[in-house]
Design a protein around this motif. Structure first.
Motif, PDB file in Angstrom:
ATOM      1  N   MET A  28     -35.179  45.319  -5.758  1.00  8.41           N
ATOM      2  CA  MET A  28     -33.709  45.513  -5.370  1.00  8.41           C
ATOM      3  C   MET A  28     -33.227  44.324  -5.377  1.00  8.41           C
ATOM      4  SD  MET A  28     -31.993  47.294  -1.938  1.00  8.41           S
ATOM      5  CE  MET A  28     -32.484  49.145  -2.548  1.00  8.41           C
ATOM      6  N   ILE A  29     -31.767  44.163  -6.033  1.00  4.15           N
ATOM      7  CA  ILE A  29     -31.043  42.896  -6.126  1.00  4.15           C
ATOM      8  C   ILE A  29     -30.885  42.368  -4.847  1.00  4.15           C
ATOM      9  CG2 ILE A  29     -29.112  41.858  -7.111  1.00  4.15           C
ATOM     10  CD1 ILE A  29     -31.036  42.748  -9.253  1.00  4.15           C
ATOM     11  N   ARG A  30     -30.268  43.059  -3.718  1.00  7.79           N
ATOM     12  CA  ARG A  30     -29.862  42.487  -2.808  1.00  7.79           C
ATOM     13  C   ARG A  30     -31.036  41.944  -1.926  1.00  7.79           C
ATOM     14  NH1 ARG A  30     -27.357  47.583   0.506  1.00  7.79           N
ATOM     15  NH2 ARG A  30     -29.379  48.605  -0.249  1.00  7.79           N
ATOM     16  N   LYS A  31     -32.322  42.552  -1.995  1.00  3.37           N
ATOM     17  CA  LYS A  31     -33.512  41.924  -1.381  1.00  3.37           C
ATOM     18  C   LYS A  31     -33.702  40.424  -2.080  1.00  3.37           C
ATOM     19  CE  LYS A  31     -38.321  42.729  -0.783  1.00  3.37           C
ATOM     20  NZ  LYS A  31     -39.578  43.779  -1.104  1.00  3.37           N
ATOM     21  N   LYS A  32     -33.736  40.582  -3.329  1.00  5.75           N
ATOM     22  CA  LYS A  32     -33.928  39.293  -4.366  1.00  5.75           C
ATOM     23  C   LYS A  32     -33.106  38.103  -4.070  1.00  5.75           C
ATOM     24  CE  LYS A  32     -36.643  41.751  -7.950  1.00  5.75           C
ATOM     25  NZ  LYS A  32     -36.585  42.078  -9.213  1.00  5.75           N
ATOM     26  N   ILE A  33     -31.619  38.578  -3.788  1.00  9.15           N
ATOM     27  CA  ILE A  33     -30.896  37.430  -3.643  1.00  9.15           C
ATOM     28  C   ILE A  33     -31.087  36.725  -2.111  1.00  9.15           C
ATOM     29  CG2 ILE A  33     -28.343  37.078  -2.989  1.00  9.15           C
ATOM     30  CD1 ILE A  33     -27.813  39.057  -5.317  1.00  9.15           C
ATOM     31  N   LEU A  34     -31.273  37.874  -1.208  1.00  2.08           N
ATOM     32  CA  LEU A  34     -31.495  37.226   0.076  1.00  2.08           C
ATOM     33  C   LEU A  34     -32.742  36.189   0.163  1.00  2.08           C
ATOM     34  CD1 LEU A  34     -30.474  40.349   2.173  1.00  2.08           C
ATOM     35  CD2 LEU A  34     -29.244  38.136   2.190  1.00  2.08           C
ATOM     36  N   ASN A  35     -33.549  36.708  -0.199  1.00  2.00           N
ATOM     37  CA  ASN A  35     -34.775  35.889  -0.471  1.00  2.00           C
ATOM     38  C   ASN A  35     -35.001  34.585  -0.959  1.00  2.00           C
ATOM     39  OD1 ASN A  35     -36.131  37.752   1.026  1.00  2.00           O
ATOM     40  ND2 ASN A  35     -37.446  38.669  -0.891  1.00  2.00           N
ATOM     41  N   ASN A  36     -33.808  34.468  -2.107  1.00  2.00           N
ATOM     42  CA  ASN A  36     -33.744  33.313  -2.917  1.00  2.00           C
ATOM     43  C   ASN A  36     -32.843  32.158  -2.180  1.00  2.00           C
ATOM     44  OD1 ASN A  36     -34.920  32.774  -5.737  1.00  2.00           O
ATOM     45  ND2 ASN A  36     -34.390  34.924  -5.597  1.00  2.00           N
ATOM     46  N   ILE A  37     -32.136  32.990  -1.370  1.00  2.00           N
ATOM     47  CA  ILE A  37     -30.781  31.875  -0.592  1.00  2.00           C
ATOM     48  C   ILE A  37     -30.926  31.711   0.694  1.00  2.00           C
ATOM     49  CG2 ILE A  37     -29.140  32.596  -2.367  1.00  2.00           C
ATOM     50  CD1 ILE A  37     -27.845  34.185  -0.108  1.00  2.00           C
TER      51      ILE A  37
END
Length: 322
Positions: A1-10
């Motif tokens: 899921m894109i939301r999860k990936k974005i949060l983990n990266n930032i």
């Protein structure tokens, strides 16, 4: 899921727009759209010339936030989230009958008609954690109640080891801190044609809920994690911690190592060593709680010195025996 990936990266450092687009293989439009969605959910994201960085996470129980740092293989693989339900156990029953897999979770912000043991009202306001685990252990029907002890040990260990709370277990299904209840557990076996279809384990933990929303007679008998720690606690972090601890114990249980769990329960008990009043059916027994056996039954010593084994009942602690 894109939301999860974005949060983990930032989460820990700034990531530029270009870096995120490349890492996640998404368009600039999709990135901006998802960041906007996250901000609407309550995530506070710093945006500077360096890029994006997560500043603060809201206290939400949506599946993508729970799964973001979930370290389990079975428990929580599938999560169904609701803002308000009558009862997570009721919804879980329907999911189980429709083939939900082992470890499926039903979680809600609040329950309107939650039930505890013996059908009593389970008050479930916003700010707490109200969930049901759908389990499909390969066990005989008579062993299903043991999962109450498994869940109790998991909650107490998680609160102690990950949050520094002095959690203990009152037989059979309450978690206490300084003699005040913080968690209740309700286990239901679903049986069809003399076959165990599954087990529902309902867990309710008082975390950030306002105790003034509880009936007055319960307010002095209960506590919350935020009250004990003097700060608001991320419910998603509590879930992640509990699920990991429970899964480790659940796997041991399925291997036949229930004795290991019983030993853990004994160490965490606030019942053993106390004079108790136990209601079994319409009868009340006054006795000393001296232990639990390898099946999880409470062992009490009566006034005449005889030992009695209690498989189910309601236990009220009277006073220490020593």
């Amino acid at each position: 899921m894109i939301r999860k990936k974005i949060l983990n990266n930032i989460e820990n450092d700034y990531n530029s727009e270009k870096e995120l687009i490349k890492k996640l293989d998404i368009t600039k439009c999709k990135l901006e759209e998802t960041i906007e969605q996250l901000e609407k959910k309550g995530y506070i994201i710093n945006k500077t010339e360096k890029g994006y960085k997560l500043k603060d996470t809201p206290d939400i129980l949506e599946p993508f936030e729970i799964k973001r740092k979930l370290e389990t293989e079975i428990i929580g693989k599938t999560i169904h989230f609701y803002k308000e339900v009558k009862s997570t156990n009721t919804i879980a029953t329907d999911f189980l009958k429709n083939g939900a897999e082992d470890g499926t979770i039903i979680v809600a912000e609040s329950q309107k008609a939650g039930k505890s043991r013996k059908g009593r009202e389970w008050v479930s306001p916003k700010g707490g954690l109200w969930l049901t685990m759908i389990l499909r252990p390969k066990i005989e029907i008579e062993y299903a109640p043991r999962l109450t002890l498994v869940a109790g040990v998991a909650v107490a260990k998680s609160l102690r080891e990950n949050f520094g709370l002095d959690a203990t277990i009152k037989w059979p299904n309450d978690i206490l801190i300084n003699s005040r209840k913080i968690c209740g557990i309700l286990t239901e076996a679903i049986i069809e044609d003399d076959t165990l279809e599954g087990v529902l384990v309902g867990v309710g933990i008082d975390i950030n809920n306002d105790k003034s929303s509880l009936p007055e007679h319960l307010q002095s008998q209960t506590t919350t994690m935020s009250e004990e720690l003097n700060e608001e606690i991320s419910r998603a972090v509590v879930v992640q911690s509990f699920f990991k601890t429970f899964e480790d114990l659940y796997l041991e249980f399925q291997k036949g190592n229930f004795g290991l769990i019983v030993n853990e329960w004994r160490k965490l008990s606030s019942t053993i060593g106390n004079r108790v009043k136990v209601y079994t059916g319409k009868r009340a027994i006054y006795a000393d709680a001296v232990g639990i056996d390898k099946e999880g039954a409470l062992i009490v010593e009566c006034r005449n010195g005889n030992l009695q084994r209690i498989v189910s009942g309601e236990c009220i602690i009277q006073k220490p025996t020593r």
